[in-house]
Design an enzyme around this catalytic site. Structure first.
Site, PDB file in Angstrom:
ATOM      1  N   HIS A   1      -0.218 -22.612  -7.969  1.00  0.00           N
ATOM      2  CA  HIS A   1       0.799 -22.241  -8.981  1.00  0.00           C
ATOM      3  C   HIS A   1       1.881 -21.331  -8.392  1.00  0.00           C
ATOM      4  O   HIS A   1       2.383 -20.425  -9.082  1.00  0.00           O
ATOM      5  CB  HIS A   1       0.146 -21.550 -10.191  1.00  0.00           C
ATOM      6  CG  HIS A   1      -0.820 -22.432 -10.927  1.00  0.00           C
ATOM      7  ND1 HIS A   1      -0.415 -23.368 -11.847  1.00  0.00           N
ATOM      8  CD2 HIS A   1      -2.164 -22.533 -10.867  1.00  0.00           C
ATOM      9  CE1 HIS A   1      -1.478 -24.004 -12.331  1.00  0.00           C
ATOM     10  NE2 HIS A   1      -2.540 -23.526 -11.742  1.00  0.00           N
TER      11      HIS A   1
ATOM     12  N   ASN B   1      -3.006 -25.794 -18.676  1.00  0.00           N
ATOM     13  CA  ASN B   1      -2.180 -26.746 -17.929  1.00  0.00           C
ATOM     14  C   ASN B   1      -1.508 -27.694 -18.914  1.00  0.00           C
ATOM     15  O   ASN B   1      -1.814 -27.669 -20.106  1.00  0.00           O
ATOM     16  CB  ASN B   1      -3.060 -27.580 -16.979  1.00  0.00           C
ATOM     17  CG  ASN B   1      -3.382 -26.844 -15.683  1.00  0.00           C
ATOM     18  OD1 ASN B   1      -2.633 -25.994 -15.233  1.00  0.00           O
ATOM     19  ND2 ASN B   1      -4.503 -27.186 -15.096  1.00  0.00           N
TER      20      ASN B   1
END
Ligand code: NDP
Length: 502
Positions: A55, A128
């Site tokens: 990320h 997500n």
């Protein structure tokens, strides 16, 4: 004292000149006593903090969550206790595998993390844009991520590593199917849904427990890129989603999501068809329909990217009373590892940084000292508990209701069964339309064709197991013999791996 616009050193001394280094004579050499130069270069050398290992590339914004339904029947969480109640949030969206400079249009899940600044502390929802995940045991996570990164010898992404691991990890098939659908390349961060993926525990004031899954449904509508559009954008505008989010908010087009949950009473989990603590599965909507709990609107851009986005730190372990963890093994590991990652990246006092600190209440505890302690460090208050000096006290009324755990301590196998192929099959057969299926197969073929043939065969057998038509079309696209694929699909995973070994 320096006036408001006076340039100063970090210690506040006025700087007389920021263009000419102090030198002995016009041709140098430079003098060590140029403290301004020394400080400027030394700080510059330390500008980068460790990049997030996953990320790394992301964008974020502030906003508000408005509760639209009183959820106190299910949870004692105060921010969900009353329709109309507003809570400030900070959201960060990201790709997962790529480095900080990588393209926003990459085929990858998108991180969807939201920090709710509630009166009972910060609550982080670290989800997500996909409802499931590739693996269900955290021991596999670092290996999985390595396969998405660079080959240790060539330093380039490697389709063999990628497909070798996935085809040896059949429980990934559901997430692989989502990833290679066009939802794996969302148009931008505004046009995608967010999912908690994990099951969480909610409990009410009476101690009743419910299992929940969160869904953030985009009010902009789900929009995706084709692989051709994504490839073009990655080259032409690698920051397209970052810019899109910033521009939309700057122009007053505030992106919003309808926030929903699926709720399951505690005892139903035991007999439900699916293991609800297995992150490779969803709860079908017809069994547990979405219930709206609120709306999230992002309406303010950060003023400084590093301070507010790069240093933002989310943790699935940041709960508030009324919300707790489920036994999901992946979640249990994330509770530890996110906090651990922030300790490494930002230091022991990362929760004092303004973007991470509670805004609607004050943190009060006996943690003291450590690098970069930015506040008064507890001042003259006692630094131990128990004390009789008026320090903050634990509140037993905030205890979570217990849940029963059982079973021998062991490394329990969680074997892949036919069940693992049912939900991706449903997605392919029932949810996708003809265009979705055509794009899915094309997206897979374009990527998988770069892997060794034996890996193509092993992986395509998994698609075949999800749905024979799915496997057949991928086989045709790759120029594989469908009969070979069908034969491999009929084998156990162990036999299949043996039959496709190097
Ligand atoms: P439903 O028909 O009730 O729901 C299907 C869901 O799939 C919708 O939430 C839809 O999201 C979403 N969807 C549509 N296209 C795609 C895609 N290409 N990739 C991922 N998701 C997509 O069916 P069920 O609840 O019975 O689930 C059937 C299958 O749908 C599951 O096996 C799973 O693969 C997938 N799915 C299910 C979810 C769930 O929580 N039940 C959530 C997301 C996906 P939208 O409404 O935004 O279009």
């Amino acid at each position: 004292m320096a006036d408001k616009n006076q340039l100063t050193t970090a210690s506040g001394m006025p700087v007389d000149n920021d263009q000419q280094t102090l030198t002995a004579g016009p041709r140098g050499p430079a003098l060590m006593q140029d403290v301004h130069l020394m400080e400027k270069l030394a700080h510059f050398n330390r500008e980068r903090i460790p990049e997030r290992v996953v990320h790394a590339k992301g964008a974020g914004a502030y906003g508000v969550f408005e509760c639209t339904a009183d959820m106190s029947k299910y949870t004692r969480a105060e921010f969900l206790s009353q329709a109309g109640k507003k809570t400030e949030v900070f959201a960060r969206f990201s790709t997962v595998g790529g480095e900080k400079g990588s393209a926003d249009a990459a085929r990858d899940p998108r991180g969807f993390a939201v920090k709710f600044y509630t009166e009972a502390g910060n609550y982080d929802m670290t989800g997500n844009n996909t409802p499931v995940f590739f693996i269900r045991d955290p021991l596999k996570f670092p290996d999985f991520i390595h396969t998405q990164k660079r080959n240790p010898a060539t330093n380039a992404p490697d389709p063999d590593m990628f497909w070798d691991f996935l085809s040896l990890t059949p429980e990934s098939i559901h997430q692989v199917t989502v990833l290679f659908s066009d939802r794996g390349t969302p148009k931008d961060y505004r046009h995608m849904n967010g999912y908690s993926s994990h099951t969480f525990k909610w409990y009410n004031v009476n101690g009743e427990v419910f299992w929940v899954q969160y869904h953030f449904k985009t009010l902009q509508g789900v929009e995706t890129l084709t692989r051709q559009e994504a490839t073009r954008l990655a080259g032409e505008d690698p920051n397209h989603a970052t810019t899109d989010l910033h521009t939309a908010i700057e122009e007053g087009e505030f992106p919003a999501w309808r926030v929903c949950v699926q709720i399951m009473p505690e005892k139903e989990a035991k007999t439900y068809r699916w293991n609800i603590f297995d992150i490779t599965k969803v709860w079908p909507h017809k069994d547990y329909p979405l219930i709206e709990i609120g709306r999230m609107t992002l309406n303010r851009n950060p003023a400084n990217y590093f301070a507010e986005v790069e240093q933002s730190a989310f943790s699935p372990g940041n709960f508030v009373p009324g919300i707790g963890p489920s036994p999901d093994k992946m979640l249990q590991a994330r509770i530890i590892s996110y906090h651990d990652a922030h300790l490494y990246r930002l230091g022991p006092n990362y929760q004092l940084l303004p973007v991470n600190a509670p805004k609607a209440c004050k943190a009060a505890n006996y943690q003291r000292d450590g690098y970069m302690r930015l506040d008064d460090n507890g001042g003259s208050q006692p630094n131990y508990w128990p004390n009789s000096m008026g320090g903050p006290e634990p509140d037993p009324g905030m205890a979570e209701p217990p849940i029963a755990l059982e079973g021998p301590a062991a490394r329990h196998p969680q074997e892949v069964t036919e069940d693992d192929f049912f939900q991706p099959g449903e997605l392919y057969r029932r949810v996708m339309n003809d265009t979705d299926r055509e794009h899915l197969v094309g997206n897979i073929v374009t990527h998988l064709c770069n892997a060794q043939k034996r890996l193509q065969l092993r992986q395509t057998a998994l698609f075949f197991k999800a749905d024979p038509d799915y496997g057949r079309r991928v086989a045709e696209g790759l120029g594989l013999d469908t009969k070979d694929v069908q034969r491999l699909a009929a084998m156990s995973q162990e036999e299949r791996v043996k039959a496709t070994s190097a």
